[in-house]
Design an enzyme around this catalytic site. Structure first.
Site, PDB file in Angstrom:
ATOM      1  N   SER A 128      20.416 -61.946  31.126  1.00  0.00           N
ATOM      2  CA  SER A 128      19.896 -63.047  30.295  1.00  0.00           C
ATOM      3  C   SER A 128      20.497 -62.983  28.899  1.00  0.00           C
ATOM      4  CB  SER A 128      18.370 -62.886  30.202  1.00  0.00           C
ATOM      5  OG  SER A 128      17.863 -63.629  29.136  1.00  0.00           O
ATOM      6  N   TYR A 154      10.189 -57.458  28.813  1.00  0.00           N
ATOM      7  CA  TYR A 154      11.026 -58.150  29.814  1.00  0.00           C
ATOM      8  C   TYR A 154      12.491 -58.123  29.382  1.00  0.00           C
ATOM      9  CZ  TYR A 154      13.810 -62.073  31.323  1.00  0.00           C
ATOM     10  OH  TYR A 154      14.875 -62.827  31.724  1.00  0.00           O
ATOM     11  N   LYS A 158      16.228 -56.111  30.799  1.00  0.00           N
ATOM     12  CA  LYS A 158      17.569 -56.648  31.078  1.00  0.00           C
ATOM     13  C   LYS A 158      18.629 -55.797  30.368  1.00  0.00           C
ATOM     14  CE  LYS A 158      16.366 -59.950  33.772  1.00  0.00           C
ATOM     15  NZ  LYS A 158      16.596 -59.800  35.204  1.00  0.00           N
TER      16      LYS A 158
HETATM   17  N1  UFG Z   1       8.960 -74.936  23.526  1.00  0.00           N
HETATM   18  C1  UFG Z   1       8.050 -75.812  22.946  1.00  0.00           C
HETATM   19  N2  UFG Z   1       6.874 -76.026  23.599  1.00  0.00           N
HETATM   20  C2  UFG Z   1       6.565 -75.425  24.774  1.00  0.00           C
HETATM   21  C3  UFG Z   1       7.492 -74.527  25.352  1.00  0.00           C
HETATM   22  C4  UFG Z   1       8.685 -74.315  24.689  1.00  0.00           C
HETATM   23  O1  UFG Z   1       8.291 -76.378  21.889  1.00  0.00           O
HETATM   24  O2  UFG Z   1       5.463 -75.641  25.294  1.00  0.00           O
HETATM   25  C5  UFG Z   1      10.238 -74.706  22.831  1.00  0.00           C
HETATM   26  C6  UFG Z   1      10.395 -73.265  22.389  1.00  0.00           C
HETATM   27  O3  UFG Z   1       9.779 -73.036  21.143  1.00  0.00           O
HETATM   28  C7  UFG Z   1      11.909 -73.149  22.345  1.00  0.00           C
HETATM   29  C8  UFG Z   1      12.394 -74.097  23.453  1.00  0.00           C
HETATM   30  O4  UFG Z   1      11.286 -74.956  23.720  1.00  0.00           O
HETATM   31  O5  UFG Z   1      12.372 -73.623  21.135  1.00  0.00           O
HETATM   32  C9  UFG Z   1      12.762 -73.383  24.721  1.00  0.00           C
HETATM   33  O6  UFG Z   1      11.709 -72.513  25.083  1.00  0.00           O
HETATM   34  P1  UFG Z   1      11.654 -71.785  26.487  1.00  0.00           P
HETATM   35  O7  UFG Z   1      10.416 -70.942  26.489  1.00  0.00           O
HETATM   36  O8  UFG Z   1      11.830 -72.774  27.583  1.00  0.00           O
HETATM   37  O9  UFG Z   1      12.957 -70.890  26.478  1.00  0.00           O
HETATM   38  P2  UFG Z   1      13.359 -69.672  25.530  1.00  0.00           P
HETATM   39  O10 UFG Z   1      14.704 -70.011  25.000  1.00  0.00           O
HETATM   40  O11 UFG Z   1      12.321 -69.300  24.573  1.00  0.00           O
HETATM   41  O12 UFG Z   1      13.351 -68.519  26.616  1.00  0.00           O
HETATM   42  C10 UFG Z   1      14.507 -68.126  27.223  1.00  0.00           C
HETATM   43  C11 UFG Z   1      14.213 -67.573  28.625  1.00  0.00           C
HETATM   44  C12 UFG Z   1      13.480 -66.262  28.546  1.00  0.00           C
HETATM   45  C13 UFG Z   1      14.156 -65.338  27.567  1.00  0.00           C
HETATM   46  C14 UFG Z   1      14.243 -66.004  26.216  1.00  0.00           C
HETATM   47  C15 UFG Z   1      14.819 -65.158  25.133  1.00  0.00           C
HETATM   48  O13 UFG Z   1      13.454 -68.492  29.388  1.00  0.00           O
HETATM   49  O14 UFG Z   1      13.501 -65.682  29.832  1.00  0.00           O
HETATM   50  O15 UFG Z   1      15.047 -67.163  26.378  1.00  0.00           O
HETATM   51  O16 UFG Z   1      16.197 -65.193  25.113  1.00  0.00           O
HETATM   52  F1  UFG Z   1      13.474 -64.179  27.430  1.00  0.00           F
END
Ligand code: UFG
Length: 346
Positions: A128, A154, A158
């Site tokens: 990841s 988590y 990785k």
């Molecule tokens: N977001 C919202 N509202 C929500 C959910 C997400 O605004 O209800 C925003 C988050 O703040 C972020 C974006 O949408 O800005 C993407 O969020 P995600 O949770 O979908 O994805 P992330 O980039 O945070 O997470 C990803 C992977 C994880 C990993 C993480 C850190 O899904 O497995 O990157 O690199 F750990």
């Protein structure tokens, strides 16, 4: 007739695993699925058989069960492994870190033992972009970017898994191995028969959007609107799961062609950033469905903007993602509607 090349796919009934099973079959491989269904649905197998028109070889084995895994390898003699099976919920890993370390590390160790014992030619590991931590000052990240301390247990699994693979490779240099560092996988197969099936309240953005639109969640909260980005919301690199699946098949094909061992890490992303606000707007525009949303405070640990430099993926794997954000959103929406119809007919 040539025997098809067998590829063990751990977590093959899961989100990315199931799409990769389809891509493997389409490219002439024979996937052998290991999945004990603790985080996936049994119905996925029947739907995979519908999509591919083939009976699947599925084994309900825990990858940490060395003896059971060894028995399977002894009878199947696979040429490759794609290792997806792992826990992946950031919040849960903070609550229960030992469960994450035990499962994610032990299953990898068992599979690497199989690589050595059964001389498995190729190995692809599901990593990841979380391994880059919070890349200070960088928005587009390449594989040379230093591995950081992850925000969650988590993410830390990785990083440690990549380290285990690196150490293993030093002792087994004939192994051909790739760690694929995914950015944000989204979307679903065009048949809408497989997709992401979050257990409980989704953490990820697109499942939260589609669940809100279908009425399972009341409202989407956009976490933060004052980031230093053009519209103030966070930017991510959303890659369609079918493109991501294809990258795994390309990795196996690339490794097969090498005449000596190697270990590499490759980013899998589109190379383009999309903001949360753009995701919401594109959802409304592509589906015609109004999405209830509001702005809320920033979520702890969120990086303002990150996307892949995917030049290495294009160069090494010869692969460029084909799908658009709109494809991802439309397919995720069709999948959500499919889940809804099935749940309401139960
Ligand atoms: N977001 C919202 N509202 C929500 C959910 C997400 O605004 O209800 C925003 C988050 O703040 C972020 C974006 O949408 O800005 C993407 O969020 P995600 O949770 O979908 O994805 P992330 O980039 O945070 O997470 C990803 C992977 C994880 C990993 C993480 C850190 O899904 O497995 O990157 O690199 F750990």
């Amino acid at each position: 007739m040539d025997e098809k090349k067998k590829i063990i796919v751990t977590g093959g009934a899961g989100y990315i695993g199931s799409h990769t099973v389809v891509a493997l079959i389409e490219n002439g491989y024979e996937p052998i699925v290991i999945d004990d269904f603790r985080n996936s649905q049994k119905a996925v197998v029947a739907n995979l058989e519908k999509i591919t028109g083939q009976k699947l070889s599925v084994h309900a084995i825990d990858c940490c069960n060395e003896e059971a895994v060894r028995n399977l390898f002894a009878s199947e003699k696979p040429m490759g492994i794609i290792h997806f099976a792992a826990y992946k919920a950031v919040g849960e890993s903070v609550e229960n870190p030992l469960m994450y370390y035990q499962n994610n590390l032990q299953s990898l160790v068992v599979l690497l033992k199989m690589v050595k014992e059964f001389k498995v030619e190729t190995f692809v590991f599901s990593s990841s972009c979380t391994v880059y931590g919070e890349p200070k000052g960088a928005i587009s990240v390449d594989e040379g970017f230093p591995i950081a301390k992850a925000f969650s247990p988590y993410g830390q699994t990785k990083i440690i898994c990549e380290q285990i693979i690196e150490d293993f490779h030093k002792s087994h240099p004939e192994g051909k191995m790739i760690c694929l560092r995914y950015f944000n996988p989204v979307g679903a197969h065009e048949s809408a028969l497989i997709g992401e099936y979050p257990i409980g309240k989704p953490n990820n953005l697109l499942p939260f959007i589609t669940q809100t639109a279908i009425g399972k969640r009341e409202i989407l909260t956009i976490f933060g609107k004052d980031y230093d980005t053009p519209d103030g919301t966070c930017i991510r690199d959303y890659i369609h799961v079918c493109d991501l699946a294809e990258a795994h098949v390309r990795s196996i094909a690339f490794l097969e062609k090498q005449n000596r061992g190697l270990l590499d890490a490759v980013n899998v992303g589109t190379g383009k950033g999309t903001s949360v606000k753009e995701m919401v707007d594109t959802f409304e525009e592509a589906t015609g469905v109004e999405l209830k949303h509001q702005f809320g405070p920033r979520r702890q640990g969120d990086v303002p903007a990150i996307y892949a430099n995917n030049e290495k993926m294009q160069r090494v794997l010869g692969f460029t993602p084909q799908k658009t954000i709109r494809d991802s959103i439309t397919s995720a929406w069709n999948w959500e509607k499919y889940i809804h119809e099935n749940e309401s007919s139960k």
